[in-house]
Design a protein around this motif. Structure first.
Motif, PDB file in Angstrom:
ATOM      1  N   ALA A 100       0.818  -1.202   0.000  1.00  0.00           N
ATOM      2  CA  ALA A 100       0.000   0.000   0.000  1.00  0.00           C
ATOM      3  C   ALA A 100       0.858   1.259   0.000  1.00  0.00           C
ATOM      4  CB  ALA A 100      -0.921   0.004   1.211  1.00  0.00           C
ATOM      5  N   VAL A 101       2.190   1.095  -0.111  1.00  0.00           N
ATOM      6  CA  VAL A 101       3.114   2.229  -0.101  1.00  0.00           C
ATOM      7  C   VAL A 101       4.090   2.089  -1.261  1.00  0.00           C
ATOM      8  CG1 VAL A 101       2.975   2.669   2.377  1.00  0.00           C
ATOM      9  CG2 VAL A 101       4.606   0.970   1.524  1.00  0.00           C
ATOM     10  N   ARG A 102       4.818   3.143  -1.513  1.00  0.00           N
ATOM     11  CA  ARG A 102       5.830   3.138  -2.580  1.00  0.00           C
ATOM     12  C   ARG A 102       7.136   3.700  -2.027  1.00  0.00           C
ATOM     13  NH1 ARG A 102       2.553   7.408  -3.086  1.00  0.00           N
ATOM     14  NH2 ARG A 102       3.507   9.464  -3.314  1.00  0.00           N
ATOM     15  N   ARG A 103       8.190   3.465  -2.762  1.00  0.00           N
ATOM     16  CA  ARG A 103       9.512   3.937  -2.335  1.00  0.00           C
ATOM     17  C   ARG A 103       9.520   5.456  -2.187  1.00  0.00           C
ATOM     18  NH1 ARG A 103      15.246   2.833  -5.495  1.00  0.00           N
ATOM     19  NH2 ARG A 103      16.580   3.845  -3.934  1.00  0.00           N
ATOM     20  N   GLY A 104      10.128   5.921  -1.094  1.00  0.00           N
ATOM     21  CA  GLY A 104      10.233   7.352  -0.831  1.00  0.00           C
ATOM     22  C   GLY A 104       9.076   7.917  -0.041  1.00  0.00           C
ATOM     23  N   GLN A 105       8.007   7.161   0.112  1.00  0.00           N
ATOM     24  CA  GLN A 105       6.834   7.662   0.823  1.00  0.00           C
ATOM     25  C   GLN A 105       7.105   7.744   2.320  1.00  0.00           C
ATOM     26  OE1 GLN A 105       3.217   5.600  -0.203  1.00  0.00           O
ATOM     27  NE2 GLN A 105       2.165   6.243   1.674  1.00  0.00           N
ATOM     28  N   ARG A 106       6.607   8.798   2.946  1.00  0.00           N
ATOM     29  CA  ARG A 106       6.725   8.939   4.394  1.00  0.00           C
ATOM     30  C   ARG A 106       5.462   8.417   5.060  1.00  0.00           C
ATOM     31  NH1 ARG A 106      10.972  11.124   6.500  1.00  0.00           N
ATOM     32  NH2 ARG A 106      12.438  12.286   5.189  1.00  0.00           N
ATOM     33  N   VAL A 107       5.656   7.686   6.139  1.00  0.00           N
ATOM     34  CA  VAL A 107       4.524   7.093   6.842  1.00  0.00           C
ATOM     35  C   VAL A 107       4.619   7.417   8.326  1.00  0.00           C
ATOM     36  CG1 VAL A 107       4.229   5.217   5.198  1.00  0.00           C
ATOM     37  CG2 VAL A 107       5.751   4.904   7.158  1.00  0.00           C
ATOM     38  N   ALA A 108       3.461   7.407   8.985  1.00  0.00           N
ATOM     39  CA  ALA A 108       3.411   7.580  10.430  1.00  0.00           C
ATOM     40  C   ALA A 108       3.232   6.215  11.084  1.00  0.00           C
ATOM     41  CB  ALA A 108       2.269   8.511  10.812  1.00  0.00           C
ATOM     42  N   LYS A 109       3.476   6.154  12.357  1.00  0.00           N
ATOM     43  CA  LYS A 109       3.330   4.905  13.118  1.00  0.00           C
ATOM     44  C   LYS A 109       1.875   4.445  13.055  1.00  0.00           C
ATOM     45  CE  LYS A 109       4.473   3.142  17.755  1.00  0.00           C
ATOM     46  NZ  LYS A 109       5.034   3.529  19.078  1.00  0.00           N
ATOM     47  N   GLY A 110       1.671   3.219  12.607  1.00  0.00           N
ATOM     48  CA  GLY A 110       0.320   2.681  12.503  1.00  0.00           C
ATOM     49  C   GLY A 110      -0.292   2.813  11.122  1.00  0.00           C
ATOM     50  N   ASP A 111       0.369   3.514  10.213  1.00  0.00           N
ATOM     51  CA  ASP A 111      -0.152   3.618   8.842  1.00  0.00           C
ATOM     52  C   ASP A 111      -0.071   2.262   8.144  1.00  0.00           C
ATOM     53  OD1 ASP A 111      -0.924   6.239   8.793  1.00  0.00           O
ATOM     54  OD2 ASP A 111       0.938   6.993   7.900  1.00  0.00           O
ATOM     55  N   LEU A 112      -0.944   2.063   7.178  1.00  0.00           N
ATOM     56  CA  LEU A 112      -0.945   0.814   6.424  1.00  0.00           C
ATOM     57  C   LEU A 112       0.286   0.708   5.527  1.00  0.00           C
ATOM     58  CD1 LEU A 112      -4.620   0.251   5.227  1.00  0.00           C
ATOM     59  CD2 LEU A 112      -3.190  -1.417   6.398  1.00  0.00           C
ATOM     60  N   LEU A 113       0.960  -0.429   5.601  1.00  0.00           N
ATOM     61  CA  LEU A 113       2.023  -0.754   4.649  1.00  0.00           C
ATOM     62  C   LEU A 113       1.529  -1.756   3.621  1.00  0.00           C
ATOM     63  CD1 LEU A 113       5.152  -1.181   6.978  1.00  0.00           C
ATOM     64  CD2 LEU A 113       4.393   0.873   5.758  1.00  0.00           C
ATOM     65  N   GLY A 114       0.577  -2.604   4.051  1.00  0.00           N
ATOM     66  CA  GLY A 114       0.040  -3.618   3.151  1.00  0.00           C
ATOM     67  C   GLY A 114      -1.422  -3.874   3.443  1.00  0.00           C
TER      68      GLY A 114
END
Length: 492
Positions: free
Chosen positions: A48-62
């Motif tokens: 659910a993410v791509r290279r370079g994307q910034r995420v917060a704790k608990g955000d969906l990765l998959g």
């Protein structure tokens, strides 16, 4: 409460003293996290993410895919370094799809993570949905999506929820420490799950070698009259789901059936804690407690670990090795799997990392079976391992299946007591894998045959349609030829 006797089992030295008195510590955040998209039974999560994307704790990765699957979330805030292949937490060491995350040090929670005022005001369906969205799976090592088990109420009349706090595998103490230190939270999660299941009775089962956990859980359980504490005898494999239910209820689960068939659902204590975190605070499953133990470990510990941390990160925090280990194991020594390397990441089902010395493993060369039947006496499933092994070694896998191969739970009790040191569990795992492969081959053959028959039917239908069209055209042409002279006479 009254307990019922179950057959078989063994009493291995538990070695729990190495880590049992070590309170849970937080592992410092590693420089990189390698979060696999397959941490559960079923279909892997979809990136659910791509290279370079910034995420917060608990955000969906998959994102979960299908009914038997689970989503994967970011264990901390940071930047996605890539979505690619990385060695799996599996004996094969094969690579699987993995999200590599570089923590930013802020550990900033996602704005989507919100607390819930009263989980008991939610409908059972909503609780199961939130458990699914949090990516919670069986934390005892089975990693079956927990929401699926909570939804069993729609197909079965569930009257009892059993909380498995046996932790009967040697060395492992992570559940023991969690029940000691977070008893209120565990019981809260248990009550939420019971509400979702509609269970009228709750049994928390803990082995007798965990008196402090028993005391803490008994005190916390006083808030709910439905809860009863069962003090289990210290005996392996008491934590096996079907044998645990039999010991508590006296009822045997049907062969290859579910405990829900007799109205009982079993969840692990750590799973209950994860449900508490998800339903009270909206937090997904992004970390777990892991026991790092074995005589080769300098300082055995119980660590709360962000998912995706490497095994090497845990070992470094525990001071490395006293001596070169003869074996690295994920889980317990009886049913755990060899670790291919210390590069592999911790996943949702990782309850232990063991570094064992040669003295602890005590490998000896196999000798011929002397048919002493020690394995028969030890088998908790009432099987005859020596005959199953003989059939497997001779290539008669169908014969092994006829003797109950598919009912074997792979607990290793037979191999533990075998004076000939035969690798019985390996024999049975091989046989199960080979039978599964044959089953897939048969299914593929049947599917190929079905598709071929469908194609033949389509081709025949096309030919028949062509024949009918040609016959129709011939009739029309003949009709025109018959009508033409009549038309000419009329014009004259």
């Amino acid at each position: 409460m009254k307990l019922f006797r179950i057959r078989g089992g063994v009493h291995p030295h538990d070695h729990k003293h190495l880590a049992a008195e070590q309170a849970i510590e937080d592992l410092p955040m590693p420089a990189l996290l390698h979060v696999p998209l397959q941490q559960h039974i079923g279909a892997p999560a979809k990136p659910a993410v791509r290279r370079g994307q910034r995420v917060a704790k608990g955000d969906l990765l998959g994102l979960s895919q299908g009914a038997i699957s689970a989503p994967v979330h970011a264990p901390t805030s940071g930047r996605v370094m890539g979505v690619g292949s990385y060695p799996a937490h599996h004996a094969s060491g094969l690579s699987i799809r993995t999200v590599t995350l570089m923590p930013d040090g802020e550990d900033r929670w996602s704005e989507k993570v919100r607390s819930i005022s009263d989980p008991f005001a939610l409908a059972p369906e909503e609780i199961a949905t939130r458990v699914a969205e949090a990516g919670i799976v069986g934390m005892g090592g089975a990693t079956f999506p927990s929401a699926v088990k909570l939804n069993l109420r729609t197909r079965y009349r569930v009257h009892t929820l059993v909380v498995n706090g046996a932790e009967c595998e040697p060395y492992l103490t992570c559940d023991d420490r969690l029940m000691r230190e977070q008893a209120d939270a565990v019981v809260d999660g248990v009550r939420i799950m019971a509400h979702a299941l509609g269970a009228e009775r709750i049994i928390i089962a803990i082995e007798e070698n965990k008196p402090q956990a028993q005391a803490a859980m008994s005190l916390a359980a006083a808030v709910d009259r439905r809860i009863r504490l069962a003090r289990l005898p210290t005996r392996y494999p008491m934590g096996s789901e079907k044998h645990l239910v039999q010991a508590l209820t006296g009822r045997e689960t049907p062969a290859r059936g579910l405990t829900a068939d007799i109205g009982v659902v079993v969840h692990n204590g750590a799973t209950a804690f994860a449900v508490h975190e998800a339903l009270r605070y909206g937090r997904p499953l992004i970390s777990r407690v892991v026991t790092v133990s074995g005589a080769a470990v300098a300082r055995p510990r119980n660590l709360r670990v962000p998912l995706g941390a490497r095994v090497q990160d845990l070992l470094d925090y525990c001071g490395g090795f006293n001596e070169e280990p003869a074996g690295l194991i994920s889980g317990g020594p009886m049913m755990g799997q060899p670790l291919p390397s210390t590069r592999v990441p911790i996943v949702k089902g990782s309850n232990g990392v063991l570094a064992l010395t040669r003295r602890e493993i005590d490998r000896q060369a196999p000798m011929p079976c002397i048919r002493c039947a020690s394995c028969v006496e030890a088998c908790p499933c009432g099987l005859v391992p020596l005959e199953m092994a003989a059939r497997t070694r001779s290539g008669d896998l169908e014969g092994a299946v006829g003797l109950g191969l598919m009912d074997c739970i792979g607990c290793g009790s037979c191999a533990y007591v075998c004076p000939a040191h035969l690798p019985l569990v390996q024999f049975f795992n091989y046989a199960k894998g080979e039978m599964a492969a044959r089953g897939r081959a048969r299914q593929k053959l049947m599917e190929t045959k079905r598709l071929a028959e469908q194609r033949s039917a389509r081709m025949e239908a096309i030919k028949q349609a062509k024949r009918e069209a040609m016959a129709r055209r011939k009739r029309e042409a003949a009709a025109k030829a018959t009508d033409q002279p009549t038309a000419s006479v009329s014009e004259s």
